[in-house]
Design an enzyme around this catalytic site. Structure first.
Site, PDB file in Angstrom:
ATOM      1  N   LYS A  29       5.064   0.469   8.057  1.00  0.00           N
ATOM      2  CA  LYS A  29       4.728   1.747   7.449  1.00  0.00           C
ATOM      3  C   LYS A  29       5.973   2.636   7.468  1.00  0.00           C
ATOM      4  O   LYS A  29       6.466   3.027   8.530  1.00  0.00           O
ATOM      5  CB  LYS A  29       3.590   2.420   8.219  1.00  0.00           C
ATOM      6  N   GLY A  76       0.814  -1.201   0.000  1.00  0.00           N
ATOM      7  CA  GLY A  76       0.000   0.000   0.000  1.00  0.00           C
ATOM      8  C   GLY A  76       0.847   1.250   0.000  1.00  0.00           C
ATOM      9  O   GLY A  76       2.046   1.219   0.270  1.00  0.00           O
ATOM     10  N   SER A  77       0.208   2.372  -0.327  1.00  0.00           N
ATOM     11  CA  SER A  77       0.896   3.659  -0.306  1.00  0.00           C
ATOM     12  C   SER A  77      -0.109   4.725   0.056  1.00  0.00           C
ATOM     13  O   SER A  77      -1.317   4.570  -0.110  1.00  0.00           O
ATOM     14  CB  SER A  77       1.529   3.953  -1.664  1.00  0.00           C
ATOM     15  N   GLY A  78       0.429   5.841   0.592  1.00  0.00           N
ATOM     16  CA  GLY A  78      -0.435   6.938   0.990  1.00  0.00           C
ATOM     17  C   GLY A  78       0.279   8.261   0.853  1.00  0.00           C
ATOM     18  O   GLY A  78       1.339   8.353   0.221  1.00  0.00           O
ATOM     19  N   SER A  79      -0.304   9.304   1.478  1.00  0.00           N
ATOM     20  CA  SER A  79       0.241  10.652   1.324  1.00  0.00           C
ATOM     21  C   SER A  79       1.632  10.787   1.917  1.00  0.00           C
ATOM     22  O   SER A  79       2.456  11.550   1.423  1.00  0.00           O
ATOM     23  CB  SER A  79      -0.693  11.660   1.999  1.00  0.00           C
ATOM     24  N   PHE A  80       1.894  10.049   3.000  1.00  0.00           N
ATOM     25  CA  PHE A  80       3.134  10.266   3.732  1.00  0.00           C
ATOM     26  C   PHE A  80       4.105   9.100   3.650  1.00  0.00           C
ATOM     27  O   PHE A  80       5.109   9.083   4.351  1.00  0.00           O
ATOM     28  CB  PHE A  80       2.823  10.564   5.201  1.00  0.00           C
ATOM     29  N   GLY A  81       3.822   8.092   2.832  1.00  0.00           N
ATOM     30  CA  GLY A  81       4.761   6.998   2.731  1.00  0.00           C
ATOM     31  C   GLY A  81       4.149   5.748   2.144  1.00  0.00           C
ATOM     32  O   GLY A  81       3.095   5.792   1.503  1.00  0.00           O
ATOM     33  N   ASP A 115      -9.525  11.050   9.566  1.00  0.00           N
ATOM     34  CA  ASP A 115      -9.314  10.526   8.206  1.00  0.00           C
ATOM     35  C   ASP A 115      -9.934   9.134   8.064  1.00  0.00           C
ATOM     36  O   ASP A 115      -9.304   8.209   7.551  1.00  0.00           O
ATOM     37  CB  ASP A 115      -7.821  10.480   7.886  1.00  0.00           C
ATOM     38  N   VAL A 141       3.651   1.184   2.630  1.00  0.00           N
ATOM     39  CA  VAL A 141       3.512   0.088   3.594  1.00  0.00           C
ATOM     40  C   VAL A 141       3.993  -1.197   2.936  1.00  0.00           C
ATOM     41  O   VAL A 141       3.591  -1.519   1.807  1.00  0.00           O
ATOM     42  CB  VAL A 141       2.053  -0.068   4.066  1.00  0.00           C
TER      43      VAL A 141
END
Length: 850
Positions: free
Chosen positions: A578, A556-561, A684, A563
């Site tokens: 993470k 996975g990926s998101g705004s701040f990094g 969130d 996983v």
């Protein structure tokens, strides 16, 4: 009467001048009820119960002017109730229960002063009860209107029907406060369960003290809030049933409940009850069923519980009860169910409770902190079907006496510290259908035969020293295991020689590392606070566990990094790592926020942190990572919208799973908002931040935007939402106007999430633009056209009948709509939401929704 009669009812059945009594109940008669042609037949008793009669009730039945007793229960009648029945002035007993009748009840039926018993239960009748019903049915003794669709309040006049003995209005849609029924001296049974009734100031309880013949009081599945008053102890000495489960009751259990000496069923489970179990509970010597499960009880189980020697089932699971399991429970020698799971119990399992040979349905002590071994007395449980003692701290071997439990169907002893070999006798338990031995320290060869031939029925993962003599996926051959251990022993000999040589070097390096680490920790106090009780890991550990950040391990990926999935030496299970991209603006702040949040919260539906890493990478740049438990079923987003994924087969969530996930998330938010020392706002909430474990239990994750609610004591932790907007589609409208964050913002996000789960529609779908929203899309269809917006996968499941849609789906949608209202003040509290979804869950379980 029962004579195995078949065929249709004769068309001339009622055209008689001499027949007075017709008893045709409990046969196999079919067809419809014939019309009454004669002007006034002398028939007084007509009993057609328990047949297969269909069609409508003919209006001509009103010509039976001498009728005293009419019973047509448990057939297949349809249509409305004919108004002509109200013309029979002699009628005393009328029961049409258990048919498929619909429409409103003719007003004339509620004005039949001759009626002593009226039974219309288990149909689809609608409307409101007449406001003057207590005056127009002066002789009524039994009023059974349960399991219909009546709405509105219980008429205030009803307690004026002074002869009333049995009143059953359960499983309708009645609202308002429970009236004072103290004016009914002959009342014996009062069933108001599964409505939306409220307690008000609980004055109705004091009023019921006047009903000295009351034996059954059933109020479960309503909207009762507040504390149970001490006047509960003033109820009838004859009271046998007290059902208060599945409400929103809070506060402690009043000790006066011990005055109800005749109680044999006490259900107070699935509420918000706090405090200790009062020792006076031991005064209820007639008690057969006691359930206080799924509340917020604390303290210890009182020893007086052992005085309940007639107990058949004892359920205290899902609380925060601590201390030891009292040995006195061993005196309850008629127990068939004992469930103490999901508490904080500690100490050994008392041999006294393992000696209760009557335990036949369930012994569940799982998810506690129990230690010691499995008592050898377990062999006394010769009648038990299910044993679960998983998720404890038990050690030692599986005792051979367990082999005496010959009717055992389910055994779960996973996630303990048990060791030794898996006993061969498990292959001889012919009734065994599910065996979970995973994540212990078992070793040696896995037995062959019996349940071990069914791989899907056995779980043995997480036992590194197990082997098999035949090739089996995931388990090494015993010959290979012996060879591997030989190499390990050789390595150990070399280490014994080398270690003294390098010890001094390690000591020096450790000192240097300690000095360096202290400087790092002083610069990052948040990491220090979260890590005091955790073993830290290094950047190299992260590299090794992710196979050098292999793309194959990226989950996975998101705004701040991003996983990664990985494996750590200190953790048997796989983990999720993470890794924060500190080049992104806000990533460091997100790391600090998540550390601060996670060190302050602990709940079964919040993702659990295992450890952290705050170090430098191979280039000397800052490196930060958090390690969590790995969730094999991914996140909710991939289940709701698999088409958004590059690969993967279609996942289908059942209605039951959607209800359970909604409840898990609601419980987590209720904890964050209402039960933390400093209330926490997630900020969130969205499907990708809801993780699912192997049993599809939901966990809320990603606290990178979380903020504590402003109070004088945590002013530095609170913040406005000027820069923290959350995720598009789930952001409450008030945040767009630069309003300060609040718990009602999370409630809005939860409402959108709930609507998304039921409809399968994403709030960011292209159709929701130019002011349109998922909330408005659903609201326009609610409730009459709800099938037009529900996820088609739910409609294709033939178990989701119209009744299921009405009793489960529509209430879930209603909650989603109320939570996602535009104005924060119109949104409910998550405590209310949790209780309501809990009520839906248990109604669904009663209806066998899967």
């Amino acid at each position: 009467m029962r004579n195995n009669l078949t065929g249709n009812l004769p068309k001339v059945l009622f055209n008689t001048s001499s027949l007075i009594k017709i008893f045709l109940q409990q046969n196999n008669l079919v067809g419809s009820i014939p019309a009454v042609i004669a002007t006034s037949p002398p028939i007084e008793y007509l009993d057609l119960r328990h047949n297969h009669i269909s069609g409508k009730i003919p209006s001509s039945i009103g010509k039976l002017s001498s009728l005293v007793d009419l019973r047509i229960t448990e057939n297949n009648l349809v249509g409305s109730i004919p108004d002509s029945l109200g013309n029979i002035s002699t009628l005393k007993i009328l029961t049409l229960t258990g048919n498929k009748l619909s429409g409103t009840v003719p007003p004339s039926l509620f004005t039949m002063s001759s009626l002593t018993f009226l039974g219309l239960a288990n149909n689809s009748l609608v409307g409101r009860l007449p406001s003057n019903i207590g005056y127009t049915l002066p002789n009524i003794q039994g009023l059974i209107l349960s399991s219909n669709k009546f709405d509105g309040p219980i008429p205030a006049s009803l307690p004026r029907a002074y002869n009333l003995r049995q009143l059953y209005l359960y499983n309708n849609s009645l609202t308002g406060f429970i009236p004072f029924f103290g004016s009914l001296p002959n009342l014996t049974e009062l069933g108001l369960s599964y409505n939306q009734l409220e307690a008000g100031n609980w004055g109705f309880v004091s009023s019921l003290a006047n009903c000295t013949r009351l034996t059954k009081l059933m109020l479960n599945g309503n909207s009762l809030q507040g504390k149970v008053p001490s006047s509960i102890g003033n109820l009838s000495d004859s009271l046998e049933w007290l059902w208060l489960r599945e409400n929103q009751i809070s506060g402690p259990i009043p000790p006066e409940i011990g005055n109800l000496k005749s109680l044999n069923r006490l259900y107070m489970d699935y509420n918000l009850i706090t405090g200790n179990i009062p020792p006076t509970i031991g005064n209820l010597h007639s008690l057969v069923h006691l359930s206080l499960a799924h509340n917020k009880l604390s303290g210890q189980i009182p020893d007086t519980i052992g005085d309940l020697v007639k107990l058949n089932s004892l359920k205290l699971d899902g609380n925060n009860i601590s201390g030891r399991i009292p040995e006195s429970i061993g005196r309850c020698t008629q127990l068939q169910i004992l469930n103490l799971a999901h508490n904080s119990l500690e100490g050994n399992i008392p041999s006294e409770i393992i000696k209760i040979s009557s335990l036949s349905e369930e012994l569940d002590l799982s998810h506690n902190y129990l230690s010691g071994g499995i008592p050898v007395e377990v062999g006394n449980l010769i009648n038990v079907n299910k044993i679960s003692i998983s998720n404890n701290r038990l050690s030692g071997n599986i005792p051979s006496t367990l082999g005496q439990c010959v009717v055992l169907e389910y055994l779960d002893i996973s996630r303990n510290k048990l060791s030794g070999k898996i006993p061969q006798f498990l292959t001889s338990l012919s009734s065994l259908q599910n065996l979970n031995l995973s994540f212990n320290n078992f070793g040696g060869e896995v037995p062959r035969g019996g349940i071990f031939y069914n791989a899907s029925a056995v779980s043995i993962e997480g036992n590194d020293d197990l082997c098999t003599s035949i090739p089996t996926g995931g388990i090494p051959l015993c010959s290979m295991l012996v060879e591997r251990k030989g190499k390990q022993n050789s390595s150990a000999l070399i280490l014994r020689i080398v270690i003294p040589t390098v010890a001094a070097v390690i000591l020096i390096l450790s000192c240097i590392a300690t000095i360096y680490w202290r400087k790092r920790m002083q610069a990052n106090p948040h990491l220090q606070e979260i890590g005091e009780h955790m073993r830290k890991i290094s950047y190299k550990d992260i590299v090794r566990s992710t196979n050098s950040f292999s793309q194959a391990n990226l989950i996975g990926s998101g705004s701040f990094g991003v996983v990664y999935k990985g494996s750590l030496k200190l953790q048997k299970d796989q983990v999720a790592i993470k890794i924060f991209n500190l080049n992104n603006y806000g990533a460091n702040r997100s790391f600090i926020a998540e550390c601060e949040a996670l060190r302050n919260v602990r709940h079964r539906n919040l993702v659990k942190i295992i450890t952290s890493c705050s170090s430098v990478d191979s280039t000397g740049a800052d490196f930060k990572a958090l390690v969590f438990q790995y969730m094999p079923n991914g996140n909710l987003e991939m289940w709701l919208h698999p088409e958004d994924l590059e690969h993967g087969e279609r996942h289908i969530l059942t209605l039951s799973q959607r209800i359970n996930i909604g409840l898990d998330v609601a419980f987590a938010l209720d904890y964050l908002h209402n039960q933390c020392a400093s209330p926490l706002i997630h900020c969130d909430l969205k499907p990708s931040n809801i993780l699912l474990d192997v049993d599809m239990v939901a966990y809320v994750t990603d606290f990178g935007l979380a903020r504590f609610v402003f109070t004088p004591t945590n002013a530095d932790s609170s913040t406005s939402l000027a820069c923290l907007k959350g995720s598009i589609g789930y952001i409450p409208p008030e945040y767009g106007m630069s309003k300060e964050i609040s718990t009602k913002g999370d409630v809005y996000s939860f409402g959108v999430l709930l609507l998304q789960m039921i409809t399968g529609q994403s709030p960011t779908d292209g159709k929701f633009s130019d002011g349109a929203s998922l909330h408005e899309f659903v609201r326009r269809a609610f409730p009459d056209n709800i099938c037009g917006v529900v996820d088609p996968a739910l409609l294709q499941d033939d178990r989701n009948t119209p009744e299921v849609m009405e009793k489960c789906v529509i209430p879930m949608v209603r909650i989603g709509l109320s939570c996602s209202m535009t104005s924060p003040k119109d949104r409910p509290d998550m405590g209310q939401v949790s209780a309501e979804i809990l009520r839906i869950k248990h109604l669904a379980s009663h209806m066998d929704v899967r």
